[in-house]
Motif scaffolding. Sequence first.
Motif, short mmCIF file in Angstrom:
data_model
loop_
_atom_site.label_atom_id
_atom_site.label_comp_id
_atom_site.label_asym_id
_atom_site.label_seq_id
_atom_site.Cartn_x
_atom_site.Cartn_y
_atom_site.Cartn_z
N PHE A 27 -31.38 -35.56 3.98
CA PHE A 27 -31.78 -36.48 5.12
C PHE A 27 -30.71 -37.46 5.01
O PHE A 27 -30.24 -38.06 6.15
CB PHE A 27 -32.92 -37.30 4.68
CG PHE A 27 -33.86 -37.94 5.80
CD1 PHE A 27 -34.33 -37.26 6.91
CD2 PHE A 27 -33.59 -39.46 5.77
CE1 PHE A 27 -35.03 -38.10 7.66
CE2 PHE A 27 -34.45 -39.94 6.93
CZ PHE A 27 -34.94 -39.23 7.91
N ILE A 28 -30.21 -37.82 3.98
CA ILE A 28 -29.20 -39.03 3.88
C ILE A 28 -27.81 -38.27 4.68
O ILE A 28 -27.12 -39.15 5.31
CB ILE A 28 -28.47 -39.25 2.38
CG1 ILE A 28 -29.86 -40.03 1.78
CG2 ILE A 28 -27.70 -40.13 2.18
CD1 ILE A 28 -29.88 -40.10 0.18
N GLU A 29 -27.61 -37.24 4.35
CA GLU A 29 -26.31 -36.56 4.94
C GLU A 29 -26.62 -36.75 6.51
O GLU A 29 -25.72 -36.91 7.33
CB GLU A 29 -26.35 -35.01 4.76
CG GLU A 29 -25.72 -34.71 3.24
CD GLU A 29 -25.85 -33.18 3.11
OE1 GLU A 29 -25.02 -32.78 3.78
OE2 GLU A 29 -26.46 -32.66 2.31
N SER A 30 -27.73 -36.25 6.86
CA SER A 30 -28.02 -36.36 8.25
C SER A 30 -28.15 -37.81 9.04
O SER A 30 -27.51 -38.06 10.22
CB SER A 30 -29.45 -35.96 8.72
OG SER A 30 -29.62 -34.54 8.19
N MET A 31 -28.44 -38.83 8.29
CA MET A 31 -28.32 -40.29 8.65
C MET A 31 -26.73 -40.64 8.81
O MET A 31 -26.29 -41.47 9.88
CB MET A 31 -29.13 -40.99 7.83
CG MET A 31 -30.46 -41.11 7.68
SD MET A 31 -31.62 -42.09 6.80
CE MET A 31 -31.01 -43.71 7.58
N ILE A 32 -25.96 -40.13 7.82
CA ILE A 32 -24.58 -40.56 7.83
C ILE A 32 -24.05 -40.04 9.15
O ILE A 32 -23.23 -40.67 9.91
CB ILE A 32 -24.01 -40.07 6.53
CG1 ILE A 32 -24.46 -40.83 5.26
CG2 ILE A 32 -22.32 -40.33 6.61
CD1 ILE A 32 -23.94 -40.39 3.96
N SER A 33 -24.27 -38.63 9.25
CA SER A 33 -23.58 -38.15 10.41
C SER A 33 -23.91 -38.58 11.63
O SER A 33 -23.25 -38.94 12.64
CB SER A 33 -23.96 -36.44 10.38
OG SER A 33 -23.64 -35.85 11.48
N ALA A 34 -25.18 -38.88 11.89
CA ALA A 34 -25.95 -39.77 13.08
C ALA A 34 -25.34 -40.93 13.30
O ALA A 34 -24.88 -41.34 14.29
CB ALA A 34 -27.38 -39.74 13.09
N GLY A 46 -21.05 -44.20 16.32
CA GLY A 46 -19.66 -45.24 16.38
C GLY A 46 -19.48 -46.03 15.23
O GLY A 46 -18.36 -46.62 15.04
N LEU A 47 -20.22 -45.73 14.01
CA LEU A 47 -19.85 -46.37 12.71
C LEU A 47 -18.70 -45.46 12.00
O LEU A 47 -18.58 -44.34 12.28
CB LEU A 47 -20.95 -46.38 11.77
CG LEU A 47 -22.26 -47.13 12.35
CD1 LEU A 47 -23.10 -47.10 11.43
CD2 LEU A 47 -21.65 -48.75 12.42
N THR A 48 -18.02 -46.15 11.32
CA THR A 48 -17.16 -45.12 10.50
C THR A 48 -17.69 -44.58 9.48
O THR A 48 -19.15 -44.71 9.15
CB THR A 48 -15.99 -46.26 9.54
OG1 THR A 48 -16.83 -47.02 8.71
CG2 THR A 48 -15.39 -47.43 10.51
N ALA A 49 -17.20 -43.36 8.97
CA ALA A 49 -17.88 -42.41 7.72
C ALA A 49 -18.16 -43.30 6.54
O ALA A 49 -19.23 -43.46 6.01
CB ALA A 49 -17.02 -41.22 7.21
N GLU A 50 -17.38 -44.29 6.23
CA GLU A 50 -17.70 -45.12 4.70
C GLU A 50 -18.78 -46.29 5.01
O GLU A 50 -19.78 -46.32 4.42
CB GLU A 50 -16.37 -46.01 4.41
CG GLU A 50 -16.51 -46.69 3.10
CD GLU A 50 -17.02 -45.90 1.87
OE1 GLU A 50 -17.80 -46.35 0.97
OE2 GLU A 50 -16.82 -44.71 1.93
N THR A 51 -19.00 -46.55 6.51
CA THR A 51 -20.01 -47.84 6.58
C THR A 51 -21.34 -47.32 6.72
O THR A 51 -22.33 -47.60 6.10
CB THR A 51 -19.46 -48.51 8.01
OG1 THR A 51 -18.41 -49.14 7.87
CG2 THR A 51 -20.91 -49.55 8.28
N ALA A 52 -21.16 -45.89 7.44
CA ALA A 52 -22.46 -45.18 7.79
C ALA A 52 -23.01 -44.72 6.00
O ALA A 52 -24.30 -44.84 5.98
CB ALA A 52 -22.23 -43.84 8.38
N LYS A 53 -22.01 -44.37 5.30
CA LYS A 53 -22.48 -43.93 3.85
C LYS A 53 -23.07 -45.06 3.27
O LYS A 53 -24.24 -44.99 2.64
CB LYS A 53 -21.28 -43.30 3.30
CG LYS A 53 -21.73 -42.88 1.82
CD LYS A 53 -20.40 -42.19 1.08
CE LYS A 53 -20.96 -41.78 -0.41
NZ LYS A 53 -19.36 -41.19 -1.02
N GLN A 54 -22.38 -46.24 3.15
CA GLN A 54 -22.79 -47.25 2.48
C GLN A 54 -24.09 -47.69 2.82
O GLN A 54 -25.21 -47.99 2.21
CB GLN A 54 -22.11 -48.33 2.54
CG GLN A 54 -20.48 -48.30 1.75
CD GLN A 54 -19.72 -49.42 1.93
OE1 GLN A 54 -20.06 -50.49 2.59
NE2 GLN A 54 -18.37 -49.35 1.28
#
Length: 272
Positions: free
Chosen positions: A182-189, A194-202
């Motif tokens: 689920f976290i993976e999916s949220m990061i990808s979405a 438009g978010l950067t990968a690092e921002t989405a992950k944090q």
Amino acid sequence: MTAIAFIGGGNMASAILGGLIENGYDSQSIFVSDPSQEKLDELAQQFNVNTNGDNEAVIAQADVVILAVKPQVMQQVIAPLKSAFDKKKPLIISVAAGISLESLSAWTSSDLSIVRCMPNTPALVQQGASGLLANQNVSDDEKALTNSILSAVGISVWVNSETELDAVTALSGSGPAYFFLFIESMISAGEQLGLTAETAKQLALQTALGAATMASKSELEPAQLRKNVTSPNGTTEQAILSFQKQGLEASVKTAMEAAFNRSIELSKELAK
């Protein structure tokens, strides 16, 4: 102090003994055996515990023996140790998935107190959730001792049957992977929005941590906490409605039933 022996020095054994020592347990009351001398040297250096390549030698020192070997090799590891178990008669705690109490008793002794433990990987960071099942020989004092040992790596709950432990496997045993997905999916979405990968992950990781912490500390049920966040006609409501339209609840139920059924199948395969 109760002497604890680990047969197997892998990740789960390291997590439990590390948690014990972090909580003030005497490292010299802990004994570990493993076929890898490199692993034993690593554990001795990291935790200052007693190590030995001889399984019988560590059993002879122990009041409690924690079986932390892979399920596929459990029988070949413990069956030759019958006489050592009979002589010492320790409390046995198995953290191997899929190995039933019936099999453990058959491979050791029907007179021994044996507890099956279904842990999960967050035990590696002392945030585990374990299901426990005792055979008829386990006393209340031995249950309390089991609780005190496993509290070093998280919470534990007792169940009454192998079937219930299969349900624990489907929920908390396999459950961390569901949340990781689920976290993976949220990061990808988040990236696609438009978010950067690092921002989405944090943001995804902190949101998951915050939601779990809030749910664990609140007196309200998760359903009510969800409703409190879901304002009428708001952004959250639209997301929730989308999840429900796509059958999230039914998907979770189907997934857990699949894990439950596979847990039963694995127990039968490993008993052969």
